[in-house]
Design an enzyme around this catalytic site. Structure first.
Site, PDB file in Angstrom:
ATOM      1  N   GLN A  66      12.257  12.460 -10.704  1.00  0.00           N
ATOM      2  CA  GLN A  66      12.101  11.699  -9.465  1.00  0.00           C
ATOM      3  C   GLN A  66      13.441  11.449  -8.777  1.00  0.00           C
ATOM      4  O   GLN A  66      13.521  11.376  -7.556  1.00  0.00           O
ATOM      5  CB  GLN A  66      11.373  10.388  -9.747  1.00  0.00           C
ATOM      6  CG  GLN A  66       9.946  10.575 -10.245  1.00  0.00           C
ATOM      7  CD  GLN A  66       9.113  11.444  -9.322  1.00  0.00           C
ATOM      8  OE1 GLN A  66       8.867  11.094  -8.163  1.00  0.00           O
ATOM      9  NE2 GLN A  66       8.666  12.592  -9.819  1.00  0.00           N
ATOM     10  N   HIS A 123      14.667  13.825  -5.895  1.00  0.00           N
ATOM     11  CA  HIS A 123      14.141  13.777  -4.526  1.00  0.00           C
ATOM     12  C   HIS A 123      15.224  13.424  -3.517  1.00  0.00           C
ATOM     13  O   HIS A 123      15.305  14.017  -2.437  1.00  0.00           O
ATOM     14  CB  HIS A 123      13.026  12.728  -4.428  1.00  0.00           C
ATOM     15  CG  HIS A 123      11.680  13.228  -4.823  1.00  0.00           C
ATOM     16  ND1 HIS A 123      10.917  14.031  -4.020  1.00  0.00           N
ATOM     17  CD2 HIS A 123      10.953  13.028  -5.947  1.00  0.00           C
ATOM     18  CE1 HIS A 123       9.771  14.309  -4.625  1.00  0.00           C
ATOM     19  NE2 HIS A 123       9.775  13.708  -5.795  1.00  0.00           N
ATOM     20  N   GLU A 170       6.185   2.451  -7.150  1.00  0.00           N
ATOM     21  CA  GLU A 170       5.369   3.532  -6.584  1.00  0.00           C
ATOM     22  C   GLU A 170       4.661   4.289  -7.713  1.00  0.00           C
ATOM     23  O   GLU A 170       3.449   4.489  -7.682  1.00  0.00           O
ATOM     24  CB  GLU A 170       6.262   4.480  -5.800  1.00  0.00           C
ATOM     25  CG  GLU A 170       5.525   5.679  -5.217  1.00  0.00           C
ATOM     26  CD  GLU A 170       6.466   6.696  -4.608  1.00  0.00           C
ATOM     27  OE1 GLU A 170       5.981   7.524  -3.812  1.00  0.00           O
ATOM     28  OE2 GLU A 170       7.664   6.695  -4.939  1.00  0.00           O
ATOM     29  N   HIS A 171       5.438   4.722  -8.705  1.00  0.00           N
ATOM     30  CA  HIS A 171       4.897   5.428  -9.868  1.00  0.00           C
ATOM     31  C   HIS A 171       5.214   4.624 -11.122  1.00  0.00           C
ATOM     32  O   HIS A 171       6.375   4.283 -11.361  1.00  0.00           O
ATOM     33  CB  HIS A 171       5.541   6.813 -10.028  1.00  0.00           C
ATOM     34  CG  HIS A 171       5.482   7.675  -8.811  1.00  0.00           C
ATOM     35  ND1 HIS A 171       6.589   7.902  -8.008  1.00  0.00           N
ATOM     36  CD2 HIS A 171       4.461   8.369  -8.257  1.00  0.00           C
ATOM     37  CE1 HIS A 171       6.245   8.704  -7.013  1.00  0.00           C
ATOM     38  NE2 HIS A 171       4.957   9.003  -7.131  1.00  0.00           N
ATOM     39  N   ASP A 174       2.220  14.510  -8.574  1.00  0.00           N
ATOM     40  CA  ASP A 174       2.831  15.054  -7.372  1.00  0.00           C
ATOM     41  C   ASP A 174       2.106  16.302  -6.874  1.00  0.00           C
ATOM     42  O   ASP A 174       2.161  16.622  -5.685  1.00  0.00           O
ATOM     43  CB  ASP A 174       4.300  15.409  -7.641  1.00  0.00           C
ATOM     44  CG  ASP A 174       5.197  14.190  -7.649  1.00  0.00           C
ATOM     45  OD1 ASP A 174       4.803  13.155  -7.088  1.00  0.00           O
ATOM     46  OD2 ASP A 174       6.304  14.277  -8.219  1.00  0.00           O
ATOM     47  N   HIS A 188     -21.218 -21.008  24.476  1.00  0.00           N
ATOM     48  CA  HIS A 188     -21.729 -20.230  23.344  1.00  0.00           C
ATOM     49  C   HIS A 188     -23.191 -20.592  23.078  1.00  0.00           C
ATOM     50  O   HIS A 188     -24.040 -19.716  22.890  1.00  0.00           O
ATOM     51  CB  HIS A 188     -20.895 -20.508  22.091  1.00  0.00           C
ATOM     52  CG  HIS A 188     -19.566 -19.807  22.062  1.00  0.00           C
ATOM     53  ND1 HIS A 188     -18.601 -20.026  23.010  1.00  0.00           N
ATOM     54  CD2 HIS A 188     -19.059 -18.901  21.178  1.00  0.00           C
ATOM     55  CE1 HIS A 188     -17.541 -19.285  22.727  1.00  0.00           C
ATOM     56  NE2 HIS A 188     -17.793 -18.586  21.623  1.00  0.00           N
TER      57      HIS A 188
END
Length: 434
Positions: free
Chosen positions: A262, A265, A331-332, A365, A424
């Site tokens: 990771q 990236h 995230e993961h 992924d 109303h």
């Protein structure tokens, strides 16, 4: 990777949040820059996009709207093995996404009184596919397939122009779009693409979208925040995050491999290990040094691992590990635990949970069938990842007949008078007077 030692400390929820490693300064700077880029696109349209392409991508004079022929050429030139992998990934994501579309439900409140809960797709979606440091045909699948499953009629795609490709979108991304039947593609990148989707660019035939989605760096994530309220967005899927929770029996080689995977990236990527075993922590740190030095993107990986957003966190026990992970809301999340399946229920805040050492993030992924566009920056505490539901709107369809309305007539009038909104009630009474 630095070490954060939380052992022997009584930490409140606020303390735990304060201990989470984040690159907060980088995020703040990204938000300010992204907002300016978005405003520039809103005000100057095509001119701004071309200036941004020259500044950020080193490209001039390219086709902002990708000609159909470019997509056809890319699809024709796609490697057969890659095409087979993309086809299989499409199949798997389509199956998983279909489970995310709720069925309509009719609730009968009483005789002649019904409420139908239905889920309507948005008319038009824009999907963003990054293209800076890597090529992401998998992200084409992760964004387009859920939108198609939801029933979105119009799907536009944007990805940065590539200097090495003469200003074209990367051919593998174009080929993936072609496999999915996407013909509206724009060679536009970064925060500018988010602004273009939100406000439209008439000069290139780009109409505003109803919902935009897609991963990217912190600038793309920040641009989504800048257009919130103008257009619907998925979560702010910024620079990637992985948090691994491991016990003493875990394999340090596999943990290191996943952290490095990771980190490659982006320099802003976050890689975190949480463990109650100091011995495992030392072994993982050594493995990380070895593997990071040997991988292709060693400089990028080193920058990510050495940044303030990455760390090895030492905790007292499993309960503390779960509390830290839930505060981080990664995230993961990978669980390298001897009882990973049983333990998973304690880890409640994560974009996606990968259970056991044979379920790496890399699987998610590409080929797990789950979606890899996930919330970052702690948003997993309250926001979901991308799915078919991202492109759906729940609507309540109310139907009462005269008898059913008569049954609640007095109650509506009473409440209208209480709220000093007499018209109303008068709207109800109008139906029962000549």
């Amino acid at each position: 990777m630095r070490t954060i030692d939380l052992r022997g400390r009584e930490l409140s929820a606020a303390d735990m949040l304060a201990a989470v490693p984040r690159a907060t300064q980088a995020r703040a700077e990204a938000l300010d820059t992204a907002a300016r880029i978005v405003d520039d696109v809103r005000e100057r349209g095509e001119e701004a996009l071309r200036e941004q392409a020259e500044r950020f991508d080193g490209v001039v004079g390219h086709d902002l709207r990708v000609p159909a022929g470019h997509i056809e050429e890319a699809l024709a030139g796609l490697d057969p093995e890659v095409r087979a992998a993309l086809d299989e990934a499409i199949r798997r994501v389509r199956i998983a996404s279909a489970a995310q579309v709720p069925a309509s439900q009719v609730t009968r409140i009483g005789a002649g009184a019904t409420i139908t809960q239905r889920w309507q797709p948005v008319h038009r979606a824009g999907v963003y596919i990054p293209g800076g440091k890597a090529v992401y045909p998998s992200s084409v699948i992760m964004n387009v397939v859920p939108a198609q499953v939801a029933g979105v009629e119009q799907i536009a795609l944007a990805s940065p122009p590539q200097r090495e490709q003469g200003g074209r979108v990367h051919p593998t991304i174009l080929a993936a779009a072609g496999l999915l039947g996407i013909t509206e593609v724009y060679a536009v990148g970064g925060a500018g693409a988010i602004g273009a989707f939100a406000y439209g660019v008439a000069d290139i035939g780009l109409d505003p979208v109803d919902v935009l989605s897609g991963p990217g760096n912190n600038y793309v994530a920040s641009a989504k925040r800048a257009v919130a309220g103008v257009v619907g967005t998925d979560s702010e899927a910024g620079a990637t995050e992985i948090l691994v929770v491991a016990d003493a029996e875990a394999d340090p080689r596999l943990i290191a491999a996943d952290l490095v995977s990771q980190a490659e990236h982006d320099e802003q990527a976050s890689a975190v290990l949480v463990t109650d075993s100091a011995e495992l922590a030392d072994r993982v740190a050594e493995e990380v040094r070895t593997q990071a030095a040997a991988t292709r993107h060693t400089v990028r990986v080193a920058a990510a691992l050495d940044g303030p957003q990455s760390a090895i966190v030492l905790v007292d026990d499993r309960a503390m590990a779960a509390a830290f992970s839930n505060a981080y809301a990664p995230e993961h999340l990978e669980l390298h635990l001897t009882d990973a399946e049983a333990a998973a229920s304690s880890f409640t805040s994560a974009g996606a949970v990968f259970v056991g050492d044979q379920t790496p993030v890399s699987l998610g992924d590409y080929m797990a069938g789950s979606n890899h566009v996930l919330p970052t920056g702690g948003q997993a505490r309250y926001a979901p990842g991308l799915g078919a539901y991202t492109f759906l709107r729940p609507q309540q369809v109310v139907a009462y007949d005269r008898a059913a309305l008569a049954e609640v007539r007095a109650g509506v009038v009473a409440l209208a008078e209480t709220e000093v909104l007499p018209a109303h009630g008068e709207a109800i009474e109008a139906r029962f007077t000549a």
